[in-house]
Design a protein around this motif. Structure first.
Motif, PDB file in Angstrom:
ATOM      1  N   ALA A 122      17.910  55.350  90.838  1.00 24.88           N
ATOM      2  CA  ALA A 122      17.302  54.684  92.209  1.00 24.88           C
ATOM      3  C   ALA A 122      17.171  53.231  92.179  1.00 24.88           C
ATOM      4  CB  ALA A 122      16.080  55.351  92.138  1.00 24.88           C
ATOM      5  N   ARG A 123      17.095  52.610  91.153  1.00 23.59           N
ATOM      6  CA  ARG A 123      16.700  51.074  90.987  1.00 23.59           C
ATOM      7  C   ARG A 123      18.250  50.588  91.248  1.00 23.59           C
ATOM      8  NH1 ARG A 123      12.644  52.164  86.902  1.00 23.59           N
ATOM      9  NH2 ARG A 123      10.799  51.513  88.119  1.00 23.59           N
ATOM     10  N   LEU A 124      19.252  51.008  90.500  1.00 23.70           N
ATOM     11  CA  LEU A 124      20.674  50.693  90.809  1.00 23.70           C
ATOM     12  C   LEU A 124      21.052  50.698  92.272  1.00 23.70           C
ATOM     13  CD1 LEU A 124      23.386  49.582  89.371  1.00 23.70           C
ATOM     14  CD2 LEU A 124      23.926  51.954  89.265  1.00 23.70           C
ATOM     15  N   ALA A 125      20.549  51.675  92.788  1.00 28.64           N
ATOM     16  CA  ALA A 125      21.250  52.047  94.220  1.00 28.64           C
ATOM     17  C   ALA A 125      20.452  51.154  95.278  1.00 28.64           C
ATOM     18  CB  ALA A 125      20.733  53.591  94.712  1.00 28.64           C
ATOM     19  N   ALA A 126      19.192  50.975  94.689  1.00 28.75           N
ATOM     20  CA  ALA A 126      18.308  49.834  95.709  1.00 28.75           C
ATOM     21  C   ALA A 126      18.850  48.911  95.628  1.00 28.75           C
ATOM     22  CB  ALA A 126      16.864  49.903  95.317  1.00 28.75           C
ATOM     23  N   ALA A 127      19.233  48.154  94.390  1.00 24.64           N
ATOM     24  CA  ALA A 127      19.844  46.806  94.202  1.00 24.64           C
ATOM     25  C   ALA A 127      21.057  46.807  94.989  1.00 24.64           C
ATOM     26  CB  ALA A 127      19.874  46.588  92.739  1.00 24.64           C
ATOM     27  N   SER A 128      21.860  47.703  95.216  1.00 23.51           N
ATOM     28  CA  SER A 128      23.099  47.663  95.798  1.00 23.51           C
ATOM     29  C   SER A 128      23.182  47.587  97.225  1.00 23.51           C
ATOM     30  CB  SER A 128      24.033  48.986  95.130  1.00 23.51           C
ATOM     31  OG  SER A 128      23.612  50.200  95.863  1.00 23.51           O
ATOM     32  N   ILE A 129      22.177  47.705  97.778  1.00 24.34           N
ATOM     33  CA  ILE A 129      21.923  47.646  99.243  1.00 24.34           C
ATOM     34  C   ILE A 129      22.077  46.308  99.580  1.00 24.34           C
ATOM     35  CG2 ILE A 129      20.242  47.966 101.108  1.00 24.34           C
ATOM     36  CD1 ILE A 129      18.960  50.182  99.953  1.00 24.34           C
ATOM     37  N   LEU A 130      22.928  45.990 100.630  1.00 22.39           N
ATOM     38  CA  LEU A 130      23.361  44.541 100.904  1.00 22.39           C
ATOM     39  C   LEU A 130      22.451  44.155 102.160  1.00 22.39           C
ATOM     40  CD1 LEU A 130      27.115  44.654 100.712  1.00 22.39           C
ATOM     41  CD2 LEU A 130      25.276  43.994  98.864  1.00 22.39           C
ATOM     42  N   VAL A 131      21.611  43.275 102.100  1.00 21.62           N
ATOM     43  CA  VAL A 131      20.726  42.503 103.242  1.00 21.62           C
ATOM     44  C   VAL A 131      21.329  41.164 103.478  1.00 21.62           C
ATOM     45  CG1 VAL A 131      18.630  42.219 104.207  1.00 21.62           C
ATOM     46  CG2 VAL A 131      18.820  44.158 102.295  1.00 21.62           C
ATOM     47  N   GLU A 132      21.937  41.068 104.664  1.00 25.96           N
ATOM     48  CA  GLU A 132      22.128  39.698 105.176  1.00 25.96           C
ATOM     49  C   GLU A 132      20.812  39.069 105.825  1.00 25.96           C
ATOM     50  OE1 GLU A 132      25.154  37.323 108.241  1.00 25.96           O
ATOM     51  OE2 GLU A 132      25.295  39.426 107.917  1.00 25.96           O
ATOM     52  N   TYR A 133      20.266  37.836 104.989  1.00 25.63           N
ATOM     53  CA  TYR A 133      19.317  37.402 105.642  1.00 25.63           C
ATOM     54  C   TYR A 133      19.574  36.042 106.398  1.00 25.63           C
ATOM     55  CZ  TYR A 133      16.351  40.229 102.513  1.00 25.63           C
ATOM     56  OH  TYR A 133      15.796  41.231 101.725  1.00 25.63           O
ATOM     57  N   GLN A 134      18.790  35.558 107.351  1.00 23.80           N
ATOM     58  CA  GLN A 134      18.875  34.142 107.769  1.00 23.80           C
ATOM     59  C   GLN A 134      17.611  33.557 107.457  1.00 23.80           C
ATOM     60  OE1 GLN A 134      18.918  33.890 112.076  1.00 23.80           O
ATOM     61  NE2 GLN A 134      18.466  31.665 112.006  1.00 23.80           N
ATOM     62  N   LEU A 135      17.701  32.741 106.372  1.00 20.11           N
ATOM     63  CA  LEU A 135      16.594  31.964 105.791  1.00 20.11           C
ATOM     64  C   LEU A 135      15.732  31.039 106.845  1.00 20.11           C
ATOM     65  CD1 LEU A 135      17.716  31.029 102.273  1.00 20.11           C
ATOM     66  CD2 LEU A 135      16.939  33.230 103.108  1.00 20.11           C
TER      67      LEU A 135
END
Length: 759
Positions: A122-135
Motif C-alpha cells: 500500500a505504501r509503495l503504491a501510494a508513493a508511485s502515484i504521480l502528482v504534478e504540482y504548480q508550486l
C-alpha cells in the motif's frame, strides 16, 4: 508523584466510602492497559483484510495540475486507489476537503489513498502515484494574512472578535506593556491514528475507530460519502491518549471510502510522521497587552490584541478565539477592557482543539502582565493577584455575571500556606537534581532558584450557543446494573464515574458500562470536561428513575412515600428504621430500566462588542512553580509545582489528583519543550525524538495544596472539570518562575535556552 497536603472539611473527614461517589476505585481498564493487552484500533483484524495508505503533499502550498494513478493500479495486490474525484460533492458547509482536489494548503495534506493486501504494498503504491504540482508561494506569517492572497474561497480571516467593556478612554496611573508568543504544541498521542473500515451489505460501512465523538464523526463521514447516517456505524475502540480531538475527518472518510471502493475490510495505522501530519495542534499565538492600574495595584483597564494562527483550515478556530478573548483579562476584576482578536488562515499546519484551547494563550500573557505590574509597583506577585481576585458575582469582560463559585482568593491563600521545597544540597550525590543533570549542569554556582505564581480559568462545556445534550440508559437486573451511554472515556475516567453514580444511587456494587457505538443515543464529544456534567447528569437521572421504580412498590407495601426510603451501603432502609432490606433482595426477579437526558442551560454567541452570556460555567486554578535555572547554559529544571484548584466536588479524589498531575506535565511541556517548528510551512523533526515531550525526569513533584469543594449549584453533583485548567496555568507559572530566577522578560513559550541565559 502527587502529594495531597490538604482537603478542607467542615469537621474531621469521614472515612472514604468503599464505592460510589467520593471513593477512588481503580479503573477497570488500568490492569489490561498496564499489561499491554487492552485492544486498540491498531490491534483489530478482519477476514480478507486490506491495508490503507495515504499520499500526502510534500508542499505547503501548490496547485494540483494532474494526478496519474495508473502506476499504483498496476502493482499486484492493489485493490483500490481513490482521489478527490471519487468523492461526492463536498457539503456546502465543509471548509476542509477530505482529499485535496485543486489546491494543497498545508504540508502533509492528503491527496490520494490506496488499499492493498500488504501494508508495504500500500505504501509503495501510494508513493508511485504521480502528482504534478504548480508550486505556490506559502503564506506562513499570520500577520501577513490580512493583506496576503486569499488561500481559500472563504478568505483568510476566520474570525474577528472585538470586545469592548467599560470606559475605552481611561488611562491608569501605572501602565505596563508586553508582547508574547505561544508556539505550536502538538497532542503527540501515545498511539498514532488507526482504524478499521468494514463494508456492509446495504452499501454502508462500519468504522472501528478511537473516536472521541462517535455521532459527530458518523454524521460527517456519511455526509461526505453521500450516505444516510443510518448506513454508517461507528464503533469506538480504545483511545490511546487524547488531549484533543482524536482524529481529523479526512482519515475517517478516506478509510471508509477505501473499504467501499474495494468491497473489503481496510485497516490503516499511521506512522508517527504521518500522525504529526494528520492531526491538528494548539493555535500559535501573538499577543500584545497593555495593563493599567492605580497606585495601589488595582486593575482599572486591560487592552489586548490577540492573533491566532489557525493554519490552513477553519476547524474550531472561531471557538478557540472566543475563549481567548473572553478570558483575556484573566480571573481578575477589571471594569474596563478593550480587546481585538483575530484568527487567520495560513499555509501552516492546521490548528484545532487542545486542552485549554484559547485560555492557555491568554493566561500566559495576562499572568506575565501581572508580574510586570507587581515589579513596577514593588508588590509581591501573590499580593497583586490577591488584590484583584475575581469572586462569585463579579462580571467577565463579556458582561456575563460569574454565578458559579469563583474562589480565586482562597486558592491563592492555599498556595501561600504550603512550605517551599528545600534547596539542593552542595553535595555531589545530589548533582542530578541540578538543571541538565550531572552531565550538563555546568557550574553549580550558576544555578538560580525562581518562584512564580499564576492563576487561570477555563470554561466548561460548549460555548456561544452550543447545544449540549447527552442521553443515558441504566438497566438493573438481579445484583448488577448496566450503563449504556455513548460518552467516550478518552482517559478522563467517565466509565469509572458512571459506575460510581449508579453505585451511589442504587446501591448496586456490580456495574457494567457498555462499549460505545453510534447506534446508541447521542452523548456528544469528549471535550471541555463535558461528560462529567452532561453525561454524568444523564446517568444520574436514569438511575434515579430506576430507583423510583424499585422503591415505589416497597413504599406502597409499607404505606409511606418513596421519599421516606433511602439506599445506602447496599440496603434499603426506612426513615423510622422499621425496614432494612438488602437491595439484592428487592431486585430479585426484576429487570428495571430507564433512559434520561441531560441538557444544561443554553448559552449565546458573543455579539459585535464581545458581549453575551457565552459560557455555562467556569473552573479556576492557582499554581506556584519552583524552578532552578543554570543562568550560563539556560537549562531549566522544574523542581516543584503546588496546585490549588476549584473542583466543585471531588467525585473521585484519586482520579482528580492523577488528572492534575498529568495536566501539569502537559503544561510543563508547553512551557519548556514542545513546539512543532516549521520553515516556510514545512514542519521539522516529525518524530518523538525530534518533537520534545516531557519525560518522568522533566516532570516535577506535584503537590495539591487544596481542592476547593464549593459546589456549583447548576452542575451535576456540583462538580467542575479538572484536567484542562492546570494545563492552562502551568506554562504561565513556570514562565513566572524562570522570570524570577533570571530577571529576564521571558515573553515566549516554549522558553528556549537563550531566553534563560543571563549576561
Amino acid at each position: 508523584m502527587t502529594d495531597q497536603l490538604d482537603r478542607p472539611a467542615e469537621s474531621a473527614p469521614a472515612p472514604a466510602p468503599a464505592h460510589g461517589l467520593g471513593s477512588s476505585p481503580l479503573r477497570t481498564d488500568a490492569l489490561p492497559k498496564a499489561l499491554g493487552i487492552y485492544p486498540y484500533a491498531a490491534d483489530l483484524w478482519a477476514e480478507g483484510l486490506l491495508w490503507g495508505a495515504v499520499l500526502r503533499s510534500p508542499h505547503p502550498h501548490a496547485r494540483i495540475v494532474a494526478i496519474d494513478t495508473s502506476a499504483a493500479l498496476a502493482i499486484p495486490g492493489v485493490h483500490a486507489v481513490v482521489t478527490a474525484a471519487d468523492l461526492p460533492a463536498q457539503p456546502t458547509e465543509a471548509d476542509r476537503p477530505v482529499l485535496a482536489a485543486e489546491v494543497v494548503r498545508h504540508h502533509g495534506e492528503p491527496v490520494a489513498a490506496v488499499a492493498a493486501d500488504h501494508p508495504d504494498t500500500a505504501r509503495l503504491a501510494a508513493a508511485s502515484i504521480l502528482v504534478e504540482y504548480q508550486l505556490l508561494e506559502p503564506l506562513t506569517d499570520p500577520e501577513q494574512a490580512f493583506n496576503g492572497p486569499a488561500l481559500h474561497p472563504n478568505g483568510n480571516l476566520l474570525r474577528h472578535l472585538p470586545l469592548r467593556h467599560g470606559d475605552q478612554e481611561l488611562v491608569g496611573e501605572v501602565v505596563v506593556e508586553g508582547l508574547y508568543q505561544v508556539g505550536r504544541q502538538d497532542p503527540a498521542p501515545i498511539g498514532t491514528e488507526a482504524g478499521l473500515a468494514v463494508p456492509r451489505p446495504d452499501g454502508g460501512v462500519e468504522l472501528h475507530l478511537s473516536s472521541t465523538d462517535p455521532h459527530g464523526d458518523r454524521d460527517r463521514v456519511a455526509a461526505r460519502l453521500g450516505l444516510e447516517p443510518d448506513r454508517v456505524r461507528l464503533v469506538v475502540t480504545g483511545v490511546p491518549g487524547a488531549s484533543a480531538d482524536r482524529e481529523e475527518l479526512s482519515f475517517q472518510v478516506t478509510l471508509a471510502l477505501l473499504a467501499l471502493r474495494s468491497g473489503r475490510p481496510v485497516k490503516m495505522v499511521l506512522t508517527r510522521e504521518e500522525s504529526f501530519q494528520a492531526h491538528s495542534g494548539r493555535h500559535p499565538a501573538l499577543l500584545r497587552y497593555r495593563h493599567h492600574a492605580d497606585a495601589q495595584g488595582t486593575l482599572v483597564k486591560v487592552e489586548a490584541q490577540i492573533l491566532l494562527d489557525g493554519g490552513a483550515y477553519a476547524d474550531v478556530s472561531a471557538e478557540v478565539l472566543g475563549a481567548a478573548t473572553a478570558f483575556a483579562a484573566g480571573p481578575y476584576v477589571c471594569p474596563n477592557v478593550s480587546v481585538d482578536a483575530w484568527a487567520v488562515r495560513t499555509n501552516n499546519p492546521p490548528a484545532g482543539r487542545m486542552r485549554g484551547e484559547g485560555a492557555l494563550q491568554s493566561c500566559f500573557a495576562h499572568e506575565s502582565q501581572m508580574d510586570l505590574l507587581a515589579a513596577r509597583l514593588g508588590l509581591d506577585p501573590l499580593e497583586i493577584r490577591r488584590r484583584n481576585a475575581m469572586t462569585t458575582g463579579d462580571s467577565l469582560p463579556t458582561g456575563q455575571a460569574v454565578t458559579c463559585p469563583a474562589p480565586v482568593g482562597p486558592l491563592l491563600e492555599a498556595l501561600d500556606e504550603v512550605p517551599l521545597p528545600a534547596l539542593p544540597l552542595d553535595d555531589p550525590d545530589t548533582a542530578w537534581l541540578l538543571p541538565g543533570g550531572p552531565g550538563g549542569a555546568g557550574d553549580p554556582a550558576a544555578v538560580r532558584r525562581g518562584i512564580g505564581y499564576a492563576v487561570g480559568m477555563v470554561h466548561m462545556l460548549g460555548a456561544e450557543g452550543a447545544d449540549e445534550v447527552s442521553t443515558a440508559t441504566v438497566r438493573v437486573s438481579g445484583d448488577h446494573a448496566t450503563v449504556i451511554c455513548a460518552a467516550v472515556d478518552a482517559g478522563q475516567g467517565f466509565a469509572t464515574l458512571a459506575r460510581q453514580i449508579v453505585q451511589s444511587v442504587l446501591g448496586v456494587s456490580e456495574v457494567y458500562v457498555a462499549p460505545v457505538d453510534s447506534d446508541q443515543t447521542i452523548a456528544g464529544p469528549s471535550a471541555r470536561g463535558r461528560h462529567t456534567w452532561v453525561s454524568g447528569g444523564a446517568v444520574e437521572k436514569a438511575a434515579l428513575m430506576v430507583r423510583h421504580q424499585l422503591l415505589q412498590p416497597i413504599a406502597a407495601d409499607f404505606g409511606m412515600s418513596v421519599e421516606l426510603l433511602s439506599i445506602a451501603e447496599g440496603k434499603i432502609t426506612s426513615y423510622d428504621g422499621v425496614l432494612g432490606m438488602p437491595v439484592g433482595e428487592a431486585l430479585e426477579g426484576k429487570e428495571l430500566w430507564a433512559t434520561a437526558q441531560c441538557r444544561p442551560h443554553p448559552t449565546e454567541p458573543l455579539d459585535e462588542a464581545g458581549q453575551g452570556d457565552a459560557f455555562v460555567s467556569i473552573a479556576f486554578c492557582a499554581m506556584r512553580a519552583v524552578v532552578d535555572v543554570d543562568i550560563e547554559l539556560g537549562a531549566v529544571r522544574v523542581v516543584d509545582v503546588t496546585v490549588a484548584q476549584d473542583v466543585g466536588r471531588a467525585l473521585n479524589p484519586g482520579q482528580i489528583e492523577d488528572r492534575i498531575e498529568a495536566a501539569v506535565a502537559h503544561g510543563v511541556g508547553a512551557a519548556l519543550l514542545e513546539d512543532l517548528r516549521t520553515t516556510a510551512g514545512v514542519p521539522h523533526d516529525l518524530s518523538l525524538t525530534g518533537y520534545r515531550l516531557p519525560t518522568s525526569l522533566d516532570t516535577p513533584e506535584v503537590r495539591i495544596a487544596k481542592l476547593v469543594e464549593e459546589r456549583d449549584v447548576v452542575a451535576t453533583f456540583g462538580a467542575k472539570a479538572v484536567s484542562a485548567v492546570p494545563a492552562v496555568v502551568a506554562p504561565a507559572a513556570v514562565a513566572a518562575a524562570v522570570r524570577a530566577a533570571t530577571n529576564l522578560p521571558v515573553g515566549r513559550l516554549p522558553i528556549l535556552a537563550q531566553d534563560a541565559v543571563v549576561g
